[in-house]
Design a protein around this motif. Structure first.
Motif, PDB file in Angstrom:
ATOM      1  N   ARG B  45      14.013  27.126  92.655  1.00 36.98           N
ATOM      2  CA  ARG B  45      15.372  26.398  93.502  1.00 36.98           C
ATOM      3  C   ARG B  45      16.763  26.686  92.627  1.00 36.98           C
ATOM      4  NH1 ARG B  45      13.511  23.546  97.283  1.00 36.98           N
ATOM      5  NH2 ARG B  45      10.789  23.035  97.055  1.00 36.98           N
ATOM      6  N   GLN B  46      16.825  26.469  90.760  1.00 39.50           N
ATOM      7  CA  GLN B  46      17.883  27.018  90.676  1.00 39.50           C
ATOM      8  C   GLN B  46      18.229  28.277  91.089  1.00 39.50           C
ATOM      9  OE1 GLN B  46      17.293  26.569  86.371  1.00 39.50           O
ATOM     10  NE2 GLN B  46      17.565  24.213  86.381  1.00 39.50           N
ATOM     11  N   VAL B  47      16.676  29.323  90.898  1.00 47.71           N
ATOM     12  CA  VAL B  47      17.122  30.470  90.623  1.00 47.71           C
ATOM     13  C   VAL B  47      18.165  30.566  92.785  1.00 47.71           C
ATOM     14  CG1 VAL B  47      16.412  32.648  91.527  1.00 47.71           C
ATOM     15  CG2 VAL B  47      15.974  31.111  89.342  1.00 47.71           C
ATOM     16  N   SER B  48      17.195  29.837  93.425  1.00 42.49           N
ATOM     17  CA  SER B  48      17.924  29.829  94.648  1.00 42.49           C
ATOM     18  C   SER B  48      19.127  29.532  95.194  1.00 42.49           C
ATOM     19  CB  SER B  48      16.941  29.777  95.535  1.00 42.49           C
ATOM     20  OG  SER B  48      17.852  29.232  96.235  1.00 42.49           O
ATOM     21  N   TYR B  50      21.646  29.846  92.495  1.00 41.98           N
ATOM     22  CA  TYR B  50      22.790  31.429  91.805  1.00 41.98           C
ATOM     23  C   TYR B  50      22.657  31.707  92.654  1.00 41.98           C
ATOM     24  CZ  TYR B  50      23.092  34.401  88.600  1.00 41.98           C
ATOM     25  OH  TYR B  50      23.957  35.672  88.507  1.00 41.98           O
ATOM     26  N   GLN B  51      21.610  33.173  93.276  1.00 38.27           N
ATOM     27  CA  GLN B  51      21.540  33.748  94.024  1.00 38.27           C
ATOM     28  C   GLN B  51      22.400  33.052  95.047  1.00 38.27           C
ATOM     29  OE1 GLN B  51      17.777  34.618  94.787  1.00 38.27           O
ATOM     30  NE2 GLN B  51      17.512  36.614  93.054  1.00 38.27           N
ATOM     31  N   MET B  54      26.170  34.119  94.569  1.00 33.82           N
ATOM     32  CA  MET B  54      26.495  35.006  93.945  1.00 33.82           C
ATOM     33  C   MET B  54      26.964  36.053  95.760  1.00 33.82           C
ATOM     34  SD  MET B  54      23.327  36.865  92.813  1.00 33.82           S
ATOM     35  CE  MET B  54      23.803  38.207  92.884  1.00 33.82           C
ATOM     36  N   SER B  58      29.344  40.951  95.342  1.00 36.14           N
ATOM     37  CA  SER B  58      28.103  41.597  93.990  1.00 36.14           C
ATOM     38  C   SER B  58      26.699  41.871  94.810  1.00 36.14           C
ATOM     39  CB  SER B  58      28.015  40.273  93.580  1.00 36.14           C
ATOM     40  OG  SER B  58      27.243  39.463  93.618  1.00 36.14           O
ATOM     41  N   ARG B  61      26.691  45.337  96.048  1.00 36.34           N
ATOM     42  CA  ARG B  61      26.495  46.754  94.876  1.00 36.34           C
ATOM     43  C   ARG B  61      25.296  46.440  94.789  1.00 36.34           C
ATOM     44  NH1 ARG B  61      29.855  43.784  91.729  1.00 36.34           N
ATOM     45  NH2 ARG B  61      28.142  42.308  90.820  1.00 36.34           N
ATOM     46  N   ARG B  62      24.560  45.018  94.033  1.00 35.06           N
ATOM     47  CA  ARG B  62      22.807  45.694  94.257  1.00 35.06           C
ATOM     48  C   ARG B  62      22.158  46.535  95.511  1.00 35.06           C
ATOM     49  NH1 ARG B  62      20.558  41.287  91.237  1.00 35.06           N
ATOM     50  NH2 ARG B  62      19.182  40.599  93.249  1.00 35.06           N
TER      51      ARG B  62
END
Lengths: 207, 428
Positions: B45-48, B50-51, B54, B58, B61-62
């Motif tokens: 959930r933290q990753v979600s 964080y994403q 973004m 960015s 860019r990816r």
């Protein structure tokens, strides 16, 4: 429900198996390295979760991602020996780090022996036998996960892996018997019989 | 069931029973990691989160790393593009070069046309097809003026011919004029043409051999009276080359010298020579390429353009056959290449002739050649008006077989100038 909820729901039933598979697959690696492989695999699975058309295929799909990630880490280790490159910082490095999930000090002797035997296998043999024994996949499913053309390749791979493991584990058992604190008495029939059995198992013949 | 049968078969060896094997795997399978699921779930959930934090740029860019890379180095890419463009323009931009394509010899024989003709045919190098003759009678005295267009002839050869003519007492006013043409070429071709290359492999060659070979190559390239010094002292080699001014090679100042020791492949030098040939526009009307080639071959043959004055022929596959390389309607560029092997097969000289025909020759202006000749004795002009003098000159021109319309006649207060434009010299 958000994407992360869906993913979490799909992951939960297979979570424990996936972690065991990943740790055993990385038998030659440390717990930290195994966690890195798992983190990368889970991140990829989460990012690609939208592309999974059939939710019932989640388990083989997840295990395939773990297997592929493991192979890519092995390849990276190989090339690092020749190309010690410093890669520039990427956005991924700023991602939250996964909490530790594996025991740093394994104490179970049986598990240690099994992991040692597994580490004597090639990467593909180890993946095949773990997929068969731990995840319970069929030959056809392993064939699909390992992207092989024929089922007989998987069968022979499993057979070879099992034979290697058996030889290695028998040797380990024998060694354990030799190093035991039990002091044999001269004329001890039981001890002599055990030694003889161990010798036959190791050499396959009786002098 | 199928899986079970296969597995039973492969594990039924030795004292490794199914149960023993299973007991080992059970130890591993019994590993329960479910306790850490909540932690992992929280991490996901933290990753979600964080994403989702973004920003769009960015993410772009990816998604498009190459576009992002180019954008972040746009100055570098822009300067690279400008540099490439400049190189492209520099290579293709047309530049004008003055080429000496031959010499015009003019002389006067103070005799009757018949006697003058006999005198001229005395020389075997005289090519009557390139000869322009004008006969004049001045106060009853005959004089015949000759003009010979010697295209593709070296300065040395033209000088020898001039000396031949001067040796005759009846011949006067011998003049030798270079025939220059402005040729338009791409810049890279102009640069290549201005480079003269000497290549010598000195293996198994003495110092004198090297000097002789160098002088031979210089002579073959039309550079005369070059002074070459070659010294060897304590294993050190020194070479000094001094070349006097070469009017024939004006504008070709770059000399590249390559002298190698040891094993190497035979070197090939190239001495390219080109000139333009004008044809009448009507020559090409309704003609096929083969017919145009035949016409050009005939013209070239008539003018003896090849080395040593010998045309190598026009049969198919034979060296020297003219090849049409560009044709757009009546714009034709024809290239002929003939090769001759030099000393010991090491040097190959290639002669190249380009022919521009019709409107395609617009870029190569027709050389202007004005010959002035006195037609009238000043004593005849006494008491005559300018108009009368002009009429008299026109009459004299007609007597000499010239068309007065082709002449420029200027009479100004008794000062007279008559110029005959010798167009046919070039358009012959």
């Amino acid at each position: 429900m958000s994407l992360v909820d869906h993913f979490s729901e799909a992951l939960k039933p297979h979570y424990s198996e996936a972690l065991t598979y990943c740790r055993s697959l990385c038998a030659r690696f440390s717990a930290e390295e195994a966690e890195d492989v798992l983190q990368q695999a889970l991140l990829k699975a989460y990012e690609k979760f939208n592309t999974l058309r059939d939710p019932t295929r989640f388990k083989p799909w997840l295990f395939q991602i773990i297997t592929n990630e493991f192979h890519s880490v092995v390849r990276r280790h190989f090339w690092k020996r020749f190309l010690p490159l410093e890669f520039p910082a990427t956005d991924d490095e700023n991602l939250p780090k996964m909490p530790p999930v594996y025991d740093r000090a394994e104490s179970d002797e049986t598990k240690l022996m099994l992991r040692q035997a597994l580490s004597s296998l090639s990467d593909k043999e180890r993946a095949a036998i773990l997929l068969f024994e731990i995840a319970g996949f069929s030959i056809e499913e392993i064939q699909h996960i390992q992207q092989e053309k024929s089922a007989s390749t998987i069968k022979s791979r499993l057979s070879r892996a099992r034979r290697k493991m058996r030889r290695r584990m028998t040797a380990q058992e024998s060694q354990r018997l030799h190093t035991t604190t039990f002091k044999p008495l001269i004329g001890d029939i039981e001890h002599e019989t055990l030694q003889l059995v161990a010798k036959v198992n190791i050499d396959g013949r009786l002098d | 069931m199928r899986r079970f049968n296969w597995w039973r078969k492969s594990t039924s060896t030795g004292d490794w029973t199914d149960s023993k094997w299973s007991s080992y795997w059970s130890a591993l399978k019994n590993d329960d990691h479910r306790a850490s699921f909540d932690q992992t779930d929280a991490w996901l959930r933290q990753v979600s989160a964080y994403q989702s934090r973004m920003n769009e740029s960015s993410l772009k860019r990816r998604t498009f790393p190459m576009i992002t890379y180019i954008k972040s180095h746009r100055l570098r890419f822009a300067s690279l593009a400008v540099l490439m463009l400049m190189i492209l323009v520099a290579c293709t931009m047309p530049v004008e070069q003055e080429d000496i394509v031959g010499y015009v010899l003019s002389w006067t024989v103070n005799d009757t046309p018949e006697a003058a003709n006999r005198l001229v045919t005395h020389f075997d190098w005289m090519d009557e097809s390139n000869l322009s003759v004008s006969h004049n009678i001045n106060n009853g005295q005959h004089s015949t003026m000759y003009l010979m267009n010697a295209v593709g002839v070296s300065a040395q050869q033209a000088e020898l011919w001039r000396q031949d003519l001067e040796s005759l007492s009846q011949v006067s006013e011998v003049k030798m004029l270079p025939l220059q043409e402005t040729v338009t070429r791409p810049m890279y071709a102009a640069a290549l043409k201005s480079v003269f290359r000497i290549e010598i492999n000195t293996q198994h060659m003495s110092s004198s051999d090297v000097v002789a070979e160098m002088q031979r190559q210089l002579e073959a390239a039309g550079i005369h009276e070059a002074h070459v010094e070659y010294e060897e002292e304590n294993g050190e080699r020194r070479m000094r080359l001094s070349i006097p001014p070469q009017p024939e090679r004006e504008g070709q100042q770059t000399i590249v010298m390559s002298i190698t020791d040891g094993e190497s492949n035979p070197k090939h030098g190239q001495n390219a020579y080109s000139f333009s040939l004008m044809l009448h526009d009507g020559d090409l009307e309704g003609k096929s390429e083969a017919e145009v080639q035949a016409i050009v071959a005939e013209r070239l043959k008539a003018q003896s353009l090849q080395n040593g004055g010998e045309w190598t022929g026009t049969e198919e596959g034979q060296a020297g056959e003219p090849q049409i390389v560009v044709r757009k309607g009546d714009h034709v560029q024809i290239e002929t290449i003939s090769s001759s092997t030099g000393n010991e097969g090491q040097t190959v000289h290639t002669e190249e002739v380009r022919v521009f025909v019709g409107a395609g020759a617009e870029d190569t202006p027709e050389p202007e050649l004005h010959i002035t000749q006195e037609l009238i004795d000043p004593a005849e002009l006494k008491g005559k008006t300018d108009a009368e003098i002009k009429t008299l000159i026109e009459q004299r021109l007609r007597d000499a077989g010239q068309n007065p319309d082709d002449a420029l006649i200027e009479v100004d207060n008794g000062k007279i100038k008559v110029e005959l434009r010798q167009e046919k010299i070039i358009q012959k």
